[in-house]
Motif scaffolding. Structure first.
Motif, PDB file in Angstrom:
ATOM      1  N   PHE A 125       0.855  -1.179   0.000  1.00  0.00           N
ATOM      2  CA  PHE A 125       0.000   0.000   0.000  1.00  0.00           C
ATOM      3  C   PHE A 125       0.896   1.234   0.000  1.00  0.00           C
ATOM      4  N   HIS A 126       0.648   2.177  -0.893  1.00  0.00           N
ATOM      5  CA  HIS A 126       1.522   3.345  -0.969  1.00  0.00           C
ATOM      6  C   HIS A 126       1.308   4.259   0.243  1.00  0.00           C
ATOM      7  N   PRO A 127       2.398   4.727   0.869  1.00  0.00           N
ATOM      8  CA  PRO A 127       2.226   5.550   2.077  1.00  0.00           C
ATOM      9  C   PRO A 127       1.474   6.851   1.845  1.00  0.00           C
ATOM     10  N   SER A 128       1.487   7.378   0.626  1.00  0.00           N
ATOM     11  CA  SER A 128       0.763   8.621   0.361  1.00  0.00           C
ATOM     12  C   SER A 128      -0.752   8.441   0.478  1.00  0.00           C
ATOM     13  N   ASN A 129      -1.205   7.197   0.449  1.00  0.00           N
ATOM     14  CA  ASN A 129      -2.647   6.958   0.566  1.00  0.00           C
ATOM     15  C   ASN A 129      -3.202   7.411   1.908  1.00  0.00           C
ATOM     16  N   HIS A 130      -2.369   7.420   2.917  1.00  0.00           N
ATOM     17  CA  HIS A 130      -2.857   7.837   4.237  1.00  0.00           C
ATOM     18  C   HIS A 130      -3.246   9.310   4.239  1.00  0.00           C
ATOM     19  N   SER A 131      -2.517  10.125   3.468  1.00  0.00           N
ATOM     20  CA  SER A 131      -2.874  11.545   3.384  1.00  0.00           C
ATOM     21  C   SER A 131      -4.173  11.748   2.614  1.00  0.00           C
ATOM     22  N   ARG A 132      -4.559  10.719   1.823  1.00  0.00           N
ATOM     23  CA  ARG A 132      -5.827  10.777   1.093  1.00  0.00           C
ATOM     24  C   ARG A 132      -6.950  10.106   1.886  1.00  0.00           C
ATOM     25  N   ARG A 133      -6.631   9.753   3.128  1.00  0.00           N
ATOM     26  CA  ARG A 133      -7.596   9.136   4.053  1.00  0.00           C
ATOM     27  C   ARG A 133      -8.015   7.730   3.620  1.00  0.00           C
ATOM     28  N   TRP A 134      -7.166   7.079   2.831  1.00  0.00           N
ATOM     29  CA  TRP A 134      -7.398   5.672   2.531  1.00  0.00           C
ATOM     30  C   TRP A 134      -6.906   4.860   3.715  1.00  0.00           C
ATOM     31  N   ARG A 135      -7.609   3.821   4.054  1.00  0.00           N
ATOM     32  CA  ARG A 135      -7.249   2.995   5.189  1.00  0.00           C
ATOM     33  C   ARG A 135      -7.211   1.529   4.782  1.00  0.00           C
ATOM     34  N   ARG A 136      -6.418   0.754   5.493  1.00  0.00           N
ATOM     35  CA  ARG A 136      -6.330  -0.680   5.236  1.00  0.00           C
ATOM     36  C   ARG A 136      -7.390  -1.357   6.092  1.00  0.00           C
ATOM     37  N   THR A 137      -8.462  -1.741   5.446  1.00  0.00           N
ATOM     38  CA  THR A 137      -9.614  -2.266   6.170  1.00  0.00           C
ATOM     39  C   THR A 137     -10.092  -3.579   5.554  1.00  0.00           C
ATOM     40  N   GLU A 173       5.733   3.108  -8.827  1.00  0.00           N
ATOM     41  CA  GLU A 173       4.658   3.582  -7.954  1.00  0.00           C
ATOM     42  C   GLU A 173       3.426   3.859  -8.820  1.00  0.00           C
ATOM     43  N   PRO A 174       2.757   2.799  -9.257  1.00  0.00           N
ATOM     44  CA  PRO A 174       1.689   2.950 -10.258  1.00  0.00           C
ATOM     45  C   PRO A 174       0.396   3.504  -9.684  1.00  0.00           C
ATOM     46  N   CYS A 175      -0.352   4.130 -10.568  1.00  0.00           N
ATOM     47  CA  CYS A 175      -1.686   4.647 -10.250  1.00  0.00           C
ATOM     48  C   CYS A 175      -2.745   3.715 -10.849  1.00  0.00           C
ATOM     49  N   PHE A 176      -3.945   3.816 -10.342  1.00  0.00           N
ATOM     50  CA  PHE A 176      -5.062   3.132 -10.987  1.00  0.00           C
ATOM     51  C   PHE A 176      -5.228   3.682 -12.399  1.00  0.00           C
ATOM     52  N   ASP A 177      -5.678   2.800 -13.297  1.00  0.00           N
ATOM     53  CA  ASP A 177      -5.943   3.234 -14.661  1.00  0.00           C
ATOM     54  C   ASP A 177      -7.176   2.479 -15.161  1.00  0.00           C
ATOM     55  N   GLU A 178      -7.464   2.587 -16.424  1.00  0.00           N
ATOM     56  CA  GLU A 178      -8.697   2.032 -16.975  1.00  0.00           C
ATOM     57  C   GLU A 178      -8.939   0.559 -16.612  1.00  0.00           C
ATOM     58  N   PRO A 179      -7.913  -0.300 -16.556  1.00  0.00           N
ATOM     59  CA  PRO A 179      -8.186  -1.701 -16.183  1.00  0.00           C
ATOM     60  C   PRO A 179      -8.800  -1.860 -14.798  1.00  0.00           C
ATOM     61  N   GLU A 195     -10.601  10.717  -9.131  1.00  0.00           N
ATOM     62  CA  GLU A 195      -9.787  11.217  -8.022  1.00  0.00           C
ATOM     63  C   GLU A 195      -8.778  10.162  -7.571  1.00  0.00           C
ATOM     64  N   ALA A 196      -9.226   8.911  -7.499  1.00  0.00           N
ATOM     65  CA  ALA A 196      -8.369   7.836  -7.004  1.00  0.00           C
ATOM     66  C   ALA A 196      -7.181   7.575  -7.921  1.00  0.00           C
ATOM     67  N   ARG A 197      -7.321   7.862  -9.210  1.00  0.00           N
ATOM     68  CA  ARG A 197      -6.246   7.566 -10.163  1.00  0.00           C
ATOM     69  C   ARG A 197      -5.201   8.669 -10.232  1.00  0.00           C
ATOM     70  N   CYS A 198      -5.362   9.719  -9.443  1.00  0.00           N
ATOM     71  CA  CYS A 198      -4.474  10.879  -9.554  1.00  0.00           C
ATOM     72  C   CYS A 198      -3.162  10.748  -8.774  1.00  0.00           C
ATOM     73  N   GLY A 199      -3.006   9.705  -8.023  1.00  0.00           N
ATOM     74  CA  GLY A 199      -1.762   9.513  -7.284  1.00  0.00           C
ATOM     75  C   GLY A 199      -1.436   8.041  -7.180  1.00  0.00           C
ATOM     76  N   PRO A 200      -0.209   7.712  -6.791  1.00  0.00           N
ATOM     77  CA  PRO A 200       0.176   6.295  -6.701  1.00  0.00           C
ATOM     78  C   PRO A 200      -0.664   5.559  -5.666  1.00  0.00           C
ATOM     79  N   ALA A 201      -1.088   4.359  -6.014  1.00  0.00           N
ATOM     80  CA  ALA A 201      -1.897   3.548  -5.105  1.00  0.00           C
ATOM     81  C   ALA A 201      -1.063   2.509  -4.368  1.00  0.00           C
ATOM     82  N   ILE A 202      -0.012   2.020  -5.022  1.00  0.00           N
ATOM     83  CA  ILE A 202       0.856   1.006  -4.435  1.00  0.00           C
ATOM     84  C   ILE A 202       2.304   1.319  -4.820  1.00  0.00           C
ATOM     85  N   PHE A 203       3.234   0.563  -4.262  1.00  0.00           N
ATOM     86  CA  PHE A 203       4.596   0.595  -4.782  1.00  0.00           C
ATOM     87  C   PHE A 203       5.089  -0.838  -4.940  1.00  0.00           C
TER      88      PHE A 203
END
Length: 218
Positions: A125-137, A173-179, A195-203
């Motif tokens: 899980f990419h650490p920047s996701n925490h600033s986007r309020r994504w959580r591991r749930t 550090e890929p982002c979500f895309d059409e697939p 919005e979700a595809r605008c930053g890296p989701a994982i590394f």
């Protein structure tokens, strides 16, 4: 756990499938294997042998029910793997590093069990996701539970692995895309996809052991 559609896992598979070497006749070690998702995939792609290790007996029980995995699983701690030195051609640890408290021990163990020409692949899980309020749930019936995890910068994680005798070969550090769009559509969150595809989701970090010759000449 395996039945809930997960865009993070789909993104990881899409990118990592392009980075993995030919697995025919290779020995693969899947560290923190969970329910055996990657272990099953590498065996299907011709790996000569594979072992999945996880600390959770419940995860291993689920993995053992998958075709071809029973007998290829062991309970163990990623900080002290029950495996001898230099056995694996590929060491993979998927979405686990954030759950490990001692990163130095973890990195040292992955380096120890790898053969000199092995690849070591770490994803999370990419650490920047925490600033986007994504959580591991995960969801348990009607309740959503958050899993405790440690947030570390990607550069810091890679540096720790390099300090433990590994050379960083690639870090993506890929982002979500059409697939991955259909995952959002299926859960009624189509509006959130852009919005979700605008930053890296994982590394995904790929390492190789540093050869003794190169380390002595440095």
């Amino acid at each position: 756990y395996d039945l809930v559609p997960n865009p993070l896992l789909a993104l990881e598979e899409r990118i990592l499938n392009l980075l993995l070497p030919d697995l025919r006749n290779k020995i693969v070690l899947d560290v923190a294997c969970g329910t055996g998702r990657w272990l099953r995939k590498v065996k299907a792609h011709g790996a000569r042998g594979g072992l999945g290790i996880d600390l959770s007996s419940e995860m291993l029980l689920q993995a053992s029910r998958k075709p071809g995995l029973n007998g290829s699983l062991a309970r163990g701690d990623a900080r002290a793997l029950p495996v001898r030195n230099g056995v694996a051609d590929l060491v993979i640890s998927s979405f686990a590093v954030g759950y490990v408290d001692n990163l130095q021990m973890f990195a040292g163990e992955l380096a120890r069990v790898a053969r000199p020409e092995a690849l070591i692949v770490v994803t999370d899980f990419h650490p920047s996701n925490h600033s986007r309020r994504w959580r591991r749930t995960f969801r348990l019936e009607s309740e959503v539970l958050e899993i405790r995890n440690i947030t570390r910068p990607v550069a810091g994680i890679c540096a720790e692995f390099e300090r433990n005798g590994l050379s960083l070969e690639a870090c993506v550090e890929p982002c979500f895309d059409e697939p991955e769009r259909h995952f959002f559509d299926r859960c009624g969150r189509s509006h959130y996809f852009e919005e979700a595809r605008c930053g890296p989701a994982i590394f995904i970090a790929v390492f190789k052991p540093v050869s003794k010759n190169s380390s002595s000449n440095s």
